[in-house]
Design a protein around this motif. Structure first.
Motif, short mmCIF file in Angstrom:
data_model
loop_
_atom_site.label_atom_id
_atom_site.label_comp_id
_atom_site.label_asym_id
_atom_site.label_seq_id
_atom_site.Cartn_x
_atom_site.Cartn_y
_atom_site.Cartn_z
N LEU A 20 16.08 -7.10 13.34
CA LEU A 20 17.15 -8.08 13.13
C LEU A 20 18.24 -7.57 12.20
CD1 LEU A 20 14.95 -11.28 12.74
CD2 LEU A 20 16.48 -10.77 14.64
N PHE A 21 17.84 -6.85 11.14
CA PHE A 21 18.79 -6.40 10.11
C PHE A 21 18.54 -4.93 9.80
CE2 PHE A 21 17.70 -10.89 9.26
CZ PHE A 21 18.93 -11.47 9.52
N PRO A 22 18.93 -4.04 10.69
CA PRO A 22 18.60 -2.61 10.55
C PRO A 22 19.25 -1.92 9.36
CG PRO A 22 20.11 -2.95 12.38
CD PRO A 22 19.67 -4.31 11.95
N ASP A 23 20.24 -2.53 8.74
CA ASP A 23 20.92 -1.88 7.62
C ASP A 23 20.42 -2.36 6.26
OD1 ASP A 23 22.56 -0.30 9.24
OD2 ASP A 23 23.99 -1.95 9.51
N ARG A 24 19.45 -3.26 6.24
CA ARG A 24 18.94 -3.78 4.96
C ARG A 24 17.75 -2.95 4.49
NH1 ARG A 24 19.26 -10.42 5.48
NH2 ARG A 24 21.49 -10.51 6.02
N ALA A 25 17.94 -2.30 3.36
CA ALA A 25 16.93 -1.35 2.87
C ALA A 25 15.61 -2.01 2.51
CB ALA A 25 17.48 -0.61 1.66
N VAL A 26 15.64 -3.27 2.08
CA VAL A 26 14.43 -3.90 1.53
C VAL A 26 13.33 -4.03 2.58
CG1 VAL A 26 15.24 -6.26 1.98
CG2 VAL A 26 13.59 -5.84 0.15
N SER A 27 13.69 -4.24 3.85
CA SER A 27 12.66 -4.39 4.89
C SER A 27 11.91 -3.09 5.13
CB SER A 27 13.28 -4.90 6.18
OG SER A 27 13.81 -6.20 5.99
N TYR A 28 12.63 -1.97 5.09
CA TYR A 28 11.98 -0.67 5.23
C TYR A 28 11.02 -0.44 4.05
CZ TYR A 28 15.67 0.27 8.65
OH TYR A 28 16.53 0.22 9.72
N TYR A 29 11.48 -0.84 2.86
CA TYR A 29 10.63 -0.66 1.67
C TYR A 29 9.37 -1.52 1.77
CZ TYR A 29 9.07 -0.32 -3.14
OH TYR A 29 8.31 -0.10 -4.26
N ASN A 30 9.51 -2.76 2.19
CA ASN A 30 8.35 -3.63 2.30
C ASN A 30 7.39 -3.17 3.39
OD1 ASN A 30 8.91 -5.43 0.20
ND2 ASN A 30 10.32 -6.61 1.47
N LEU A 31 7.94 -2.64 4.47
CA LEU A 31 7.07 -2.08 5.51
C LEU A 31 6.32 -0.86 4.96
CD1 LEU A 31 6.02 -2.01 8.39
CD2 LEU A 31 8.08 -0.75 9.06
N ALA A 41 -0.37 7.06 4.48
CA ALA A 41 0.66 7.77 3.73
C ALA A 41 1.82 8.25 4.60
CB ALA A 41 0.04 8.94 2.96
N PRO A 42 1.59 8.91 5.74
CA PRO A 42 2.73 9.42 6.53
C PRO A 42 3.68 8.30 6.96
CG PRO A 42 0.68 10.42 7.27
CD PRO A 42 0.29 9.32 6.34
N GLU A 43 3.10 7.20 7.44
CA GLU A 43 3.93 6.08 7.89
C GLU A 43 4.70 5.46 6.72
OE1 GLU A 43 0.79 6.56 8.53
OE2 GLU A 43 0.28 6.19 10.64
N ALA A 44 4.01 5.33 5.57
CA ALA A 44 4.65 4.73 4.39
C ALA A 44 5.81 5.59 3.90
CB ALA A 44 3.62 4.54 3.28
N VAL A 45 5.59 6.89 3.83
CA VAL A 45 6.63 7.80 3.32
C VAL A 45 7.82 7.81 4.27
CG1 VAL A 45 7.17 10.21 2.85
CG2 VAL A 45 5.04 9.21 1.99
N GLU A 46 7.58 7.74 5.57
CA GLU A 46 8.69 7.70 6.52
C GLU A 46 9.58 6.49 6.24
OE1 GLU A 46 9.49 7.41 11.36
OE2 GLU A 46 7.45 7.19 10.56
N GLN A 47 8.95 5.34 5.99
CA GLN A 47 9.73 4.12 5.72
C GLN A 47 10.41 4.19 4.35
OE1 GLN A 47 10.33 1.91 8.09
NE2 GLN A 47 9.05 3.22 9.41
#
Length: 299
Positions: A20-31, A41-47
């Motif tokens: 929905l909001f691909p430019d909002r950094a906080v969602s990537y951080y929470n994921l 770890a690999p998936e977390a670091v990618e996000q």
């Protein structure tokens, strides 16, 4: 869902947030946190890298976020943190620093002065050298706005300040008294000074001198032990006064020595050096008079 540790739901919902909001950094951080709590770890670091690229660059928060604890020793996480720090430091100049000429004779106390938003540190440094000739002075620098020729703080402020201060204390270890390091800020920098000291009490060994709005931020920290603070608020600003009271009470509840002074104007340290001198004197263990206090003015 993340708070309740319903991680599969959290993961699914944060992925939807990103759609929905691909430019909002906080969602990537929470994921990233959802993955980290599962030990992925690999998936977390990618996000985390995507979050950093989108603008979430508060490295100090990453360093203490318990949601990331399971992956903290993973080589990919450590590499990412190293890359983040290096990338941030490219954009910031080293702190301004001044050492008294007679510092070789005896270790000197240190003033860590955090400039306000839109500050002009070079002129501030010259004034401070004249006002406090017996102190070493360190002034970390926010990001330079070249168009306006002023320095600004953002979400990277705590990391930039602590990195510069640690380097200075290490390089000048033989000249400074590491037991008397005072962190000072007013305006927006008052809140920053409190946050820096609360998260890094070993760097504010002498105490904190903070003035301005937002001081209540210190009440959000779980552990305030070891702090000592002289707080100043503008008595004409009700919200600022309430924030100062919340901060003072939080410190008092943690058995930390704290004083709250109500001043008649904003920017008290700049407009009236006597306020700054009074606060520093109290932090150094001296009795001072608090203007307008009821009953005995000495404390």
């Amino acid at each position: 869902a993340l708070t309740d540790r319903d991680l599969s739901v959290g993961e699914r919902v944060f992925k939807r947030c990103i759609q929905l909001f691909p430019d909002r950094a906080v969602s990537y951080y929470n994921l990233a946190c959802a993955y980290a709590l599962q030990g992925k770890a690999p998936e977390a670091v990618e996000q985390l890298r995507l979050s950093f690229d989108k603008g979430f660059q508060d490295v100090s928060h990453l360093e203490r976020d318990m949601d990331l604890e399971k992956i903290r020793q993973a080589p990919s996480f450590r590499k990412a943190m190293s890359d983040f720090r290096e990338e941030i430091l490219k954009e910031f100049d080293r702190p301004l620093a001044h050492m008294p000429a007679d510092a070789q004779k005896a270790p000197v106390p240190v003033l860590v002065v955090i400039h306000d938003q839109g500050g002009k540190p070079t002129s501030d440094m010259l004034e401070l050298q004249e006002a406090f000739p017996d102190f070493a002075i360190v002034m970390p620098l926010g990001k330079l706005d070249k168009e306006r020729n002023v320095h600004m703080w953002d979400g990277r402020s705590e990391f930039v300040i602590t990195h510069g201060l640690r380097r200075f204390l290490h390089e000048e270890a033989k000249k400074i008294d590491a037991r008397r390091v005072y962190v000072i800020g007013e305006g927006a920098a008052g809140r920053i000074a409190l946050e820096v000291a609360a998260h890094n009490p070993e760097l504010a060994t002498g105490g904190i001198l903070a003035a301005g709005p937002g001081l209540e931020v210190v009440a959000n920290d779980i552990d305030l032990s070891g702090l000592k603070a002289y707080l100043v608020v503008n008595e004409q600003d009700r919200r600022e006064v309430v924030g100062g009271i919340i901060a003072r009470n939080a410190l008092a509840d943690a058995n930390c020595p704290a004083v709250l002074e109500r001043y008649r104007l904003p920017k008290p340290f700049t407009k009236d050096r006597a306020v700054m001198v009074r606060g520093l004197s109290w932090l150094q263990g001296n009795k001072v008079s608090l203007p307008g206090a009821e009953g005995s003015q000495e404390f």
